[in-house]
Scaffold this motif. Structure first.
Motif, PDB file in Angstrom:
ATOM      1  N   VAL A  78       0.798  -1.235   0.000  1.00 59.81           N
ATOM      2  CA  VAL A  78       0.000   0.000   0.000  1.00 59.81           C
ATOM      3  C   VAL A  78       0.830   1.285   0.000  1.00 59.81           C
ATOM      4  N   ALA A  79       2.108   1.172   0.261  1.00 58.90           N
ATOM      5  CA  ALA A  79       2.984   2.357   0.178  1.00 58.90           C
ATOM      6  C   ALA A  79       4.279   1.839  -0.427  1.00 58.90           C
ATOM      7  N   ALA A 101       0.366  -2.443  -6.395  1.00 61.45           N
ATOM      8  CA  ALA A 101       1.429  -1.615  -5.807  1.00 61.45           C
ATOM      9  C   ALA A 101       0.960  -0.168  -5.871  1.00 61.45           C
ATOM     10  N   SER A 102       0.737   0.444  -4.711  1.00 61.73           N
ATOM     11  CA  SER A 102       0.213   1.811  -4.728  1.00 61.73           C
ATOM     12  C   SER A 102       1.046   2.715  -3.830  1.00 61.73           C
ATOM     13  N   ASP A 103       0.943   3.988  -4.105  1.00 66.57           N
ATOM     14  CA  ASP A 103       1.646   4.993  -3.304  1.00 66.57           C
ATOM     15  C   ASP A 103       0.967   6.327  -3.597  1.00 66.57           C
ATOM     16  N   GLY A 147       5.872  10.249  -8.500  1.00 70.65           N
ATOM     17  CA  GLY A 147       7.306  10.146  -8.795  1.00 70.65           C
ATOM     18  C   GLY A 147       7.835   8.746  -8.498  1.00 70.65           C
ATOM     19  N   VAL A 148       7.526   8.231  -7.300  1.00 68.13           N
ATOM     20  CA  VAL A 148       8.050   6.897  -6.969  1.00 68.13           C
ATOM     21  C   VAL A 148       7.333   5.810  -7.776  1.00 68.13           C
ATOM     22  N   LEU A 149       6.051   6.052  -8.084  1.00 70.67           N
ATOM     23  CA  LEU A 149       5.324   5.042  -8.869  1.00 70.67           C
ATOM     24  C   LEU A 149       5.939   4.898 -10.259  1.00 70.67           C
ATOM     25  N   ARG A 155      -0.981   1.832  -8.969  1.00 71.22           N
ATOM     26  CA  ARG A 155      -2.045   2.831  -8.822  1.00 71.22           C
ATOM     27  C   ARG A 155      -1.599   3.910  -7.849  1.00 71.22           C
ATOM     28  N   ARG A 156      -2.088   5.129  -8.095  1.00 66.12           N
ATOM     29  CA  ARG A 156      -1.833   6.181  -7.105  1.00 66.12           C
ATOM     30  C   ARG A 156      -3.015   6.237  -6.140  1.00 66.12           C
TER      31      ARG A 156
END
Ligand SMILES: C[S@@+](CC[C@H](N)C(=O)[O-])C[C@H]1O[C@@H](n2cnc3c(N)ncnc32)[C@H](O)[C@@H]1O
Length: 277
Positions: free
Chosen positions: A112-113, A143-145, A149-151, A200-201
């Motif tokens: 989740v992060a 995979a989300s955050d 930028g990090v995604l 996903r964001r």
């Protein structure tokens, strides 16, 4: 040019960041905020925090630039090895057992992060390495955050050899392409591994997320520490709705008390099970 920030301005930024992301910026972090934004002020030709406040209020993209500068994205492959020992052992065994009973050969997990992707790729490698016959299984990792930028980096899946050091050497060739020429020293996640991911964001503060639940495992590690207690409990309660009965929640080692406070069953330190309804 030295940038100045009054205590009032700092309070306004603390509130904005807290309200939108849950991140509590401690009172002592004023100088850190100034230093992290100095370069940005030059790029944007902005010279005061009041002006910058107007920019971030009206520009979602710039707000995310701000969030990226105040949050930490520190992560590593196979971080907190005891979690992966449990995941590769008991968790996978339970999945295999369930498949014999129900015929279901699907594993779903949510990071989740996920930051720059080391966590979800580690989860995927762990599953592939420990199922008896992985080709017979469908594996999906969300995979989300909050940070685009990090995604982007996670999607790109490009890591320096320094980042790779936490991955057992025998897995490097199997899951990564070694860069050559300009890319020497870099390793890129192979397509078959990346194809198990859905990026996903999502903001953990949102009241719900536009996804179906029923995850077998949720990794919510090293993000709750930036939230206050109330928010930590709220997030962990919400996540419970996205976990199947008997599914596992992995928290960071310093976040472990929240699991106990929210009705999950403790299994090993910082790993919890959602009790059957
Ligand atoms: C320290 S990293 C943790 C990475 C990984 N889970 C691990 O344990 O190695 C924290 C991540 O949380 C993300 N984050 C911070 N606030 C968030 C929020 N409100 N919603 C979703 N992600 C958030 C940050 O962007 C950052 O990538």
């Amino acid at each position: 040019m030295a940038i100045k920030m009054s205590d009032e301005e700092f309070t306004i930024f603390q509130k904005l960041i807290y309200d939108e992301t849950g991140i509590s910026l401690a009172d002592g972090k004023k100088d850190l905020l100034i230093s992290r934004l100095a370069r940005r002020f030059i790029d944007l030709n902005v010279d005061s925090f009041s002006d910058y406040y107007e920019v971030v209020r009206n520009d979602e993209k710039e707000f995310m630039e701000l969030v990226d500068r105040v949050s930490t994205h520190m992560t590593e492959f196979f971080r907190e090895q005891p979690h992966f020992d449990f995941f590769e052992g008991r968790f996978i065994k339970e999945m295999e057992k369930r498949s014999l009973k129900t015929g279901r050969r699907k594993i779903t997990a949510w990071s989740v992060a996920c930051s720059t992707g080391e966590e979800p790729y580690s989860i995927a490698m762990s599953i592939l390495e420990n199922l008896a016959v992985p080709v017979n299984w469908e594996i999906k990792i969300l995979a989300s955050d909050i940070s685009n930028g990090v995604l982007e980096q996670a999607k790109n899946g490009l890591y320096t050899d320094d980042r790779m050091k936490d991955i057992p050497k025998y897995l490097w060739n199997k899951y990564f392409l070694k860069g050559t020429g300009d890319n020497s020293g870099n390793y890129k996640v192979k397509d078959f591994l990346r194809n198990l991911m859905i990026f996903r964001r999502f903001n953990l503060l949102d009241s719900k997320w536009p996804i179906r639940g029923g995850f077998d495992a949720i990794f919510c590690r090293n993000v709750l520490i930036y939230f206050d207690k109330e928010m930590q409990v709220d997030v962990v309660r919400k996540l419970c709705h996205y976990l199947r009965d008997g599914g596992y929640l992995f928290l960071g080692h310093s976040e472990t008390f929240v699991g106990g406070a929210t009705g999950y069953q403790p299994i090993i330190p910082s790993v919890f099970k959602k009790p059957a309804a």
